[in-house]
Design a protein around this motif. Structure first.
Motif, PDB file in Angstrom:
ATOM      1  N   LYS A 169     -46.828 -21.151   5.795  1.00  0.00           N
ATOM      2  CA  LYS A 169     -48.152 -20.764   5.290  1.00  0.00           C
ATOM      3  C   LYS A 169     -49.167 -20.651   6.425  1.00  0.00           C
ATOM      4  O   LYS A 169     -50.008 -19.755   6.426  1.00  0.00           O
ATOM      5  CB  LYS A 169     -48.633 -21.776   4.244  1.00  0.00           C
ATOM      6  CG  LYS A 169     -47.854 -21.691   2.943  1.00  0.00           C
ATOM      7  CD  LYS A 169     -48.247 -22.786   1.973  1.00  0.00           C
ATOM      8  CE  LYS A 169     -47.373 -22.713   0.735  1.00  0.00           C
ATOM      9  NZ  LYS A 169     -47.577 -23.864  -0.145  1.00  0.00           N
TER      10      LYS A 169
ATOM     11  N   LYS B 245     -48.371 -17.481   8.376  1.00  0.00           N
ATOM     12  CA  LYS B 245     -48.769 -16.334   7.551  1.00  0.00           C
ATOM     13  C   LYS B 245     -50.284 -16.152   7.575  1.00  0.00           C
ATOM     14  O   LYS B 245     -50.783 -15.027   7.688  1.00  0.00           O
ATOM     15  CB  LYS B 245     -48.278 -16.521   6.115  1.00  0.00           C
ATOM     16  CG  LYS B 245     -48.573 -15.337   5.238  1.00  0.00           C
ATOM     17  CD  LYS B 245     -48.011 -15.513   3.842  1.00  0.00           C
ATOM     18  CE  LYS B 245     -48.340 -14.292   3.000  1.00  0.00           C
ATOM     19  NZ  LYS B 245     -47.883 -14.435   1.636  1.00  0.00           N
TER      20      LYS B 245
ATOM     21  N   LYS C 101     -51.717 -14.206  10.499  1.00  0.00           N
ATOM     22  CA  LYS C 101     -51.533 -12.751  10.434  1.00  0.00           C
ATOM     23  C   LYS C 101     -51.115 -12.126  11.760  1.00  0.00           C
ATOM     24  O   LYS C 101     -51.600 -11.076  12.139  1.00  0.00           O
ATOM     25  CB  LYS C 101     -52.811 -12.077   9.938  1.00  0.00           C
ATOM     26  CG  LYS C 101     -53.226 -12.523   8.561  1.00  0.00           C
ATOM     27  CD  LYS C 101     -54.504 -11.867   8.122  1.00  0.00           C
ATOM     28  CE  LYS C 101     -54.903 -12.395   6.750  1.00  0.00           C
ATOM     29  NZ  LYS C 101     -56.198 -11.899   6.329  1.00  0.00           N
TER      30      LYS C 101
ATOM     31  N   SER D  71     -45.110  -8.987  14.712  1.00  0.00           N
ATOM     32  CA  SER D  71     -43.710  -9.379  14.846  1.00  0.00           C
ATOM     33  C   SER D  71     -43.335  -9.532  16.314  1.00  0.00           C
ATOM     34  O   SER D  71     -43.979  -8.978  17.198  1.00  0.00           O
ATOM     35  CB  SER D  71     -42.805  -8.341  14.176  1.00  0.00           C
ATOM     36  OG  SER D  71     -42.989  -7.087  14.783  1.00  0.00           O
TER      37      SER D  71
ATOM     38  N   THR E  17     -41.473  -8.964  10.295  1.00  0.00           N
ATOM     39  CA  THR E  17     -42.873  -9.295  10.032  1.00  0.00           C
ATOM     40  C   THR E  17     -42.946 -10.577   9.206  1.00  0.00           C
ATOM     41  O   THR E  17     -41.944 -11.032   8.639  1.00  0.00           O
ATOM     42  CB  THR E  17     -43.565  -8.167   9.246  1.00  0.00           C
ATOM     43  OG1 THR E  17     -42.945  -8.068   7.956  1.00  0.00           O
ATOM     44  CG2 THR E  17     -43.472  -6.832   9.989  1.00  0.00           C
ATOM     45  N   ILE E  18     -44.129 -11.127   9.100  1.00  0.00           N
ATOM     46  CA  ILE E  18     -44.317 -12.321   8.280  1.00  0.00           C
ATOM     47  C   ILE E  18     -43.991 -12.022   6.824  1.00  0.00           C
ATOM     48  O   ILE E  18     -43.463 -12.874   6.121  1.00  0.00           O
ATOM     49  CB  ILE E  18     -45.742 -12.919   8.433  1.00  0.00           C
ATOM     50  CG1 ILE E  18     -45.840 -14.289   7.768  1.00  0.00           C
ATOM     51  CG2 ILE E  18     -46.796 -11.977   7.910  1.00  0.00           C
ATOM     52  CD1 ILE E  18     -45.001 -15.370   8.373  1.00  0.00           C
ATOM     53  N   GLU E  19     -44.250 -10.776   6.392  1.00  0.00           N
ATOM     54  CA  GLU E  19     -43.923 -10.391   5.016  1.00  0.00           C
ATOM     55  C   GLU E  19     -42.402 -10.391   4.801  1.00  0.00           C
ATOM     56  O   GLU E  19     -41.922 -10.805   3.758  1.00  0.00           O
ATOM     57  CB  GLU E  19     -44.503  -9.012   4.690  1.00  0.00           C
ATOM     58  CG  GLU E  19     -46.019  -8.972   4.603  1.00  0.00           C
ATOM     59  CD  GLU E  19     -46.722  -8.963   5.960  1.00  0.00           C
ATOM     60  OE1 GLU E  19     -46.091  -8.577   6.981  1.00  0.00           O
ATOM     61  OE2 GLU E  19     -47.900  -9.360   5.999  1.00  0.00           O
ATOM     62  N   ASP E  20     -41.651  -9.912   5.800  1.00  0.00           N
ATOM     63  CA  ASP E  20     -40.187  -9.894   5.714  1.00  0.00           C
ATOM     64  C   ASP E  20     -39.583 -11.281   5.900  1.00  0.00           C
ATOM     65  O   ASP E  20     -38.476 -11.552   5.446  1.00  0.00           O
ATOM     66  CB  ASP E  20     -39.593  -8.974   6.791  1.00  0.00           C
ATOM     67  CG  ASP E  20     -40.052  -7.543   6.665  1.00  0.00           C
ATOM     68  OD1 ASP E  20     -40.350  -7.116   5.536  1.00  0.00           O
ATOM     69  OD2 ASP E  20     -40.119  -6.856   7.709  1.00  0.00           O
TER      70      ASP E  20
ATOM     71  N   TYR F 274     -40.260 -14.217   4.684  1.00  0.00           N
ATOM     72  CA  TYR F 274     -40.036 -15.065   3.507  1.00  0.00           C
ATOM     73  C   TYR F 274     -38.627 -14.860   2.958  1.00  0.00           C
ATOM     74  O   TYR F 274     -37.899 -15.821   2.724  1.00  0.00           O
ATOM     75  CB  TYR F 274     -41.095 -14.778   2.440  1.00  0.00           C
ATOM     76  CG  TYR F 274     -40.944 -15.673   1.235  1.00  0.00           C
ATOM     77  CD1 TYR F 274     -41.435 -16.966   1.259  1.00  0.00           C
ATOM     78  CD2 TYR F 274     -40.295 -15.224   0.085  1.00  0.00           C
ATOM     79  CE1 TYR F 274     -41.288 -17.806   0.168  1.00  0.00           C
ATOM     80  CE2 TYR F 274     -40.141 -16.057  -1.010  1.00  0.00           C
ATOM     81  CZ  TYR F 274     -40.640 -17.346  -0.967  1.00  0.00           C
ATOM     82  OH  TYR F 274     -40.482 -18.172  -2.035  1.00  0.00           O
TER      83      TYR F 274
END
Length: 174
Positions: free
Chosen positions: A10, A13, A16, A19, A25-28, A30
């Motif tokens: 968290k 993330k 922000k 990569s 990326t942070i989105e990927d 998880y």
């Protein structure tokens, strides 16, 4: 532990960041962590985890020139953040009360307020020091001897040393 890693995820993330060399990326991350966590956890606990090299980027300085910045992979940032969350409170007790840079719950504003106190107490000289490329020149063996004295945990020390030796990716070369 899972709670510490979730908190680290968290925090990373929320920062922000971009990569690293793996382009995850942070989105990927998880989904990647969910699918690979048991393996990653086992690699860390068995001293088999290998941090990836950091991606070198140059950012412009306000007064001209550039500053080199190393961007770890998201997974490495999460693991590093998890270590920071545990180690920072331990290390804080060893740091000087007069130190403000890169410290939790300390700010430039607090340093300036302390400076104003000194001026009001009659001090006449102020010295501002920014050591160029300081972190590039820290003797790692000496640093690790201090780490050993403070935490005395071979597993953690091994992982920290691996991060120090991970290397930098510049123009597709480590």
């Amino acid at each position: 532990n899972r709670e510490n890693m979730n908190k680290a995820y968290k925090r990373v993330k929320a920062n922000k960041g971009t990569s690293g060399i793996d382009e995850i990326t942070i989105e990927d991350a998880y989904v990647y962590i969910k699918e690979n966590w048991e393996r990653i956890r086992a690699e860390i606990t068995e001293r088999k985890y290998k941090p990836q090299s950091v991606k070198r980027v140059e950012i412009p300085k306000p007064n001209g020139g550039t500053r080199n910045l190393g961007i770890p992979t998201v997974m490495d940032r999460i693991i590093q953040q998890a270590m920071v969350q545990v180690l920072s409170p331990i290390c804080e007790t060893f740091f000087s009360d007069y130190s403000y840079g890169f410290r939790p719950n300390r700010s430039c504003e607090q340093a300036i307020n302390k400076l104003l106190e000194y001026i009001n107490d009659g001090y006449e000289w102020i010295v501002d020091i920014d050591l160029e490329k300081f972190f590039d020149n820290v003797p790692q063996d000496k640093l690790m001897s201090y780490v050993h004295i403070i935490i005395n945990d071979g597993d953690t020390e091994s992982l920290i040393r691996k991060y120090l030796k991970a290397g930098i990716m510049i123009n597709e070369k480590i």
